[in-house]
Design an enzyme around this catalytic site. Structure first.
Site, mmCIF file in Angstrom:
data_model
loop_
_atom_site.group_PDB
_atom_site.id
_atom_site.type_symbol
_atom_site.label_atom_id
_atom_site.label_comp_id
_atom_site.label_asym_id
_atom_site.label_seq_id
_atom_site.Cartn_x
_atom_site.Cartn_y
_atom_site.Cartn_z
ATOM 1 N N HIS A 40 0.848 -1.194 0.000
ATOM 2 C CA HIS A 40 0.000 0.000 0.000
ATOM 3 C C HIS A 40 0.873 1.228 0.000
ATOM 4 O O HIS A 40 1.951 1.212 0.596
ATOM 5 C CB HIS A 40 -0.916 0.008 1.237
ATOM 6 N N GLU A 61 -7.779 -5.294 -0.126
ATOM 7 C CA GLU A 61 -8.310 -5.995 -1.297
ATOM 8 C C GLU A 61 -8.239 -7.520 -1.125
ATOM 9 O O GLU A 61 -9.010 -8.256 -1.728
ATOM 10 C CB GLU A 61 -7.528 -5.589 -2.558
HETATM 11 N N1 CMC Z 1 4.031 -7.647 -4.700
HETATM 12 C C1 CMC Z 1 5.353 -7.657 -4.967
HETATM 13 N N2 CMC Z 1 6.144 -6.606 -4.812
HETATM 14 C C2 CMC Z 1 5.575 -5.464 -4.358
HETATM 15 C C3 CMC Z 1 4.215 -5.394 -4.048
HETATM 16 C C4 CMC Z 1 3.437 -6.534 -4.236
HETATM 17 N N3 CMC Z 1 2.138 -6.528 -3.966
HETATM 18 N N4 CMC Z 1 3.927 -4.138 -3.639
HETATM 19 C C5 CMC Z 1 5.069 -3.456 -3.675
HETATM 20 N N5 CMC Z 1 6.059 -4.258 -4.125
HETATM 21 C C6 CMC Z 1 7.445 -3.905 -4.324
HETATM 22 C C7 CMC Z 1 7.647 -3.137 -5.613
HETATM 23 O O1 CMC Z 1 7.833 -4.004 -6.713
HETATM 24 C C8 CMC Z 1 8.846 -2.324 -5.290
HETATM 25 O O2 CMC Z 1 9.989 -3.135 -5.372
HETATM 26 P P1 CMC Z 1 11.335 -2.619 -6.078
HETATM 27 O O3 CMC Z 1 11.727 -1.397 -5.307
HETATM 28 O O4 CMC Z 1 12.253 -3.769 -5.948
HETATM 29 O O5 CMC Z 1 10.928 -2.288 -7.486
HETATM 30 C C9 CMC Z 1 8.646 -2.004 -3.809
HETATM 31 O O6 CMC Z 1 7.820 -3.032 -3.282
HETATM 32 C C10 CMC Z 1 7.993 -0.672 -3.537
HETATM 33 O O7 CMC Z 1 6.892 -0.577 -4.379
HETATM 34 P P2 CMC Z 1 6.250 0.789 -4.841
HETATM 35 O O8 CMC Z 1 5.804 0.604 -6.229
HETATM 36 O O9 CMC Z 1 7.078 1.969 -4.530
HETATM 37 O O10 CMC Z 1 5.050 0.890 -3.882
HETATM 38 P P3 CMC Z 1 3.775 1.721 -4.163
HETATM 39 O O11 CMC Z 1 3.575 2.575 -2.981
HETATM 40 O O12 CMC Z 1 3.750 2.406 -5.473
HETATM 41 O O13 CMC Z 1 2.771 0.509 -4.266
HETATM 42 C C11 CMC Z 1 0.763 -0.564 -4.643
HETATM 43 C C12 CMC Z 1 1.519 0.472 -3.782
HETATM 44 C C13 CMC Z 1 -0.589 -0.795 -3.996
HETATM 45 C C14 CMC Z 1 0.586 -0.006 -6.044
HETATM 46 C C15 CMC Z 1 1.594 -1.885 -4.699
HETATM 47 O O14 CMC Z 1 1.847 -2.357 -3.396
HETATM 48 C C16 CMC Z 1 0.939 -2.957 -5.546
HETATM 49 O O15 CMC Z 1 1.093 -2.963 -6.762
HETATM 50 N N6 CMC Z 1 0.183 -3.915 -4.889
HETATM 51 C C17 CMC Z 1 -0.492 -4.943 -5.621
HETATM 52 C C18 CMC Z 1 -1.844 -4.435 -6.155
HETATM 53 C C19 CMC Z 1 -2.860 -4.237 -5.048
HETATM 54 O O16 CMC Z 1 -2.987 -5.038 -4.124
HETATM 55 N N7 CMC Z 1 -3.619 -3.122 -5.170
HETATM 56 C C20 CMC Z 1 -4.619 -2.738 -4.204
HETATM 57 C C21 CMC Z 1 -4.145 -1.580 -3.375
HETATM 58 S S1 CMC Z 1 -5.112 -1.304 -1.893
HETATM 59 C C22 CMC Z 1 -6.548 -0.626 -2.455
HETATM 60 C C23 CMC Z 1 -6.622 0.838 -2.344
HETATM 61 O O17 CMC Z 1 -6.561 1.383 -1.220
HETATM 62 O O18 CMC Z 1 -6.765 1.452 -3.400
#
Ligand code: CMC
Length: 383
Positions: free
Chosen positions: A268, A323
């Site tokens: 998140h 989710e």
């Molecule tokens: N699985 C694998 N790796 C992950 C995940 C995950 N679910 N989430 C984050 N990471 C990794 C990401 O690949 C990155 O690694 P690296 O630095 O090696 O590239 C690191 O953790 C940091 O990720 P980030 O992209 O900076 O984190 P973010 O704040 O942009 O991500 C997110 C938030 C929700 C987009 C992401 O965690 C994600 O894609 N989760 C899976 C999709 C999901 O469950 N979405 C529902 C979100 S909750 C509903 C809402 O409130 O809207």
């Protein structure tokens, strides 16, 4: 035209910006404390809001907090929502005739965009405010689309029923159990609002242009649809199905993470600890299913996924997001995975429209700046 600009063979490097930690608005609606894993909605801890209200009461509380005049009571919202569902049912034939191989969420997008920001005198909907028309229509449209996809006819709403109960009845053409109604109410109250997430920000940007409430809701739904926001629960269920057996949990997770995949239902932008909403749903699904085999399996996958993510991404604090158990809970309620994002929207419209009210009161166009990193006309580039 290309003669007077500096063209580079490589695209200029741009810095990835997700506007992390940028405060884009002041709000009285909800507060997400990502470090403590705490969510406050309309002045209540989310766990207490679920105990205090059905969905209509939570929506009324949000709209009151947004300064809606006259301040609506739970009973008034229930009554107006019943009328809104009835009015929306009249538009279902037109929606179904325009549908072209769309998913339920895409169909909901089409259906909501058929509502007018300012209905004409002749529509009979003029006395129902736009925020209530949108909420009523979302339930009617979602139920009708799910039934149509299954080759069944839409079921008309019962304006006297509670909103969650009537949605389940329209979906199945039979009365849901009290436990099912309670579980859906708990879900809808819990997700009704959640700080400045992508879809809420979208709604506020659109509201700031004075485009109108329905336009803001349609835009917000488009933002919600993506798998990084509200589109994750369907893929969570796909993941559980694909893993299939206990023996396959660890190898599957390791393979996916090593291949660079994101595990749906984890991580998140704001929560650095477990999303408090995941616990509300976990409890609700346990009561509803008596902790059946599917729920036990989901818990085992969750534990293994957290372990695997912590090992693979030691620098990041990735935990379960809401989710994950949304998927399991809505599946237990018999909602097809294709419709899960629409059911999320059915609840979140309460929050989006409250934010529209707040934004309209602020009255200032949202218009940020960008930093230009592209080419310049040749004479200026040479200077
Ligand atoms: N699985 C694998 N790796 C992950 C995940 C995950 N679910 N989430 C984050 N990471 C990794 C990401 O690949 C990155 O690694 P690296 O630095 O090696 O590239 C690191 O953790 C940091 O990720 P980030 O992209 O900076 O984190 P973010 O704040 O942009 O991500 C997110 C938030 C929700 C987009 C992401 O965690 C994600 O894609 N989760 C899976 C999709 C999901 O469950 N979405 C529902 C979100 S909750 C509903 C809402 O409130 O809207």
């Amino acid at each position: 035209m290309s003669g007077n600009v500096t063209l580079k063979s490589e695209m200029p490097a741009v810095t990835a910006s997700g506007l992390d930690n940028v405060v884009a608005a002041e709000t009285a609606l909800s507060h997400v404390d990502g470090e403590a894993g705490r969510l406050i909605v309309a002045g209540y801890d989310v766990e207490d809001l679920v105990k205090a209200y059905d969905f209509e009461g939570a929506a009324a509380a949000l709209w009151r907090a947004a300064g809606c005049e006259p301040a609506p009571s739970e009973g008034e919202v229930r009554e107006a929502l019943g009328r809104a569902r009835e009015a929306a049912f009249g538009d279902i034939p037109a929606l179904l005739s325009s549908k072209r191989h769309q998913t339920v969420t895409e169909g909901l997008r089409t259906g909501l965009s058929m509502l007018a920001d300012e209905p004409g005198e002749d529509t009979g909907e003029r006395d129902i405010p736009a925020h209530i028309r949108a909420l009523g229509a979302a339930a009617v449209i979602t139920a009708a689309l799910v039934r149509t996809q299954a080759g069944k006819s839409p079921v008309a709403p019962d304006p006297r029923a509670g909103h969650a109960e009537d949605f389940l009845r329209m979906l199945r053409d039979e009365a849901p159990s009290a436990a099912e109604v309670e579980a859906l109410n708990a879900y809808m109250v819990t997700v009704a609002d959640h700080g400045m997430n992508a879809s809420t920000f979208t709604a506020r940007v659109i509201a700031s242009t004075r485009a109108g409430t329905i336009s803001a809701v349609v835009g917000a739904l488009c933002a919600l649809k993506g798998p990084l926001h509200g589109g994750a629960p369907g893929p969570v269920l796909d993941m559980l199905d694909e893993i299939g057996t206990r023996e396959n949990i660890e190898p599957w997770l390791e393979r996916e993470i090593a291949g660079g995949a994101r595990l749906m239902g984890f991580g998140h932008r704001v929560y650095r600890v477990r999303d408090p909403r995941a616990d509300v749903f976990n409890k609700a699904v346990t009561i509803l299913t008596n902790g059946n085999e599917r729920v036990r399996f989901a818990r085992e996958v969750e534990v293994a996924a957290l372990k695997a993510l912590r090992a693979a991404k030691p620098g990041h604090r990735i935990d379960t997001n809401m989710e994950y158990y949304t998927a399991v809970l809505l599946e237990a309620l018999g909602i097809p995975r294709d419709a899960v994002t629409s059911v999320f929207a059915m609840a979140r419209i309460a929050g989006w429209t409250a934010h529209v009210m707040e934004q309209e009161r602020v009255g200032r166009l949202i218009r940020p700046q960008s930093r230009y990193v592209g080419g310049w006309p040749e004479d200026e580039a040479a200077a």
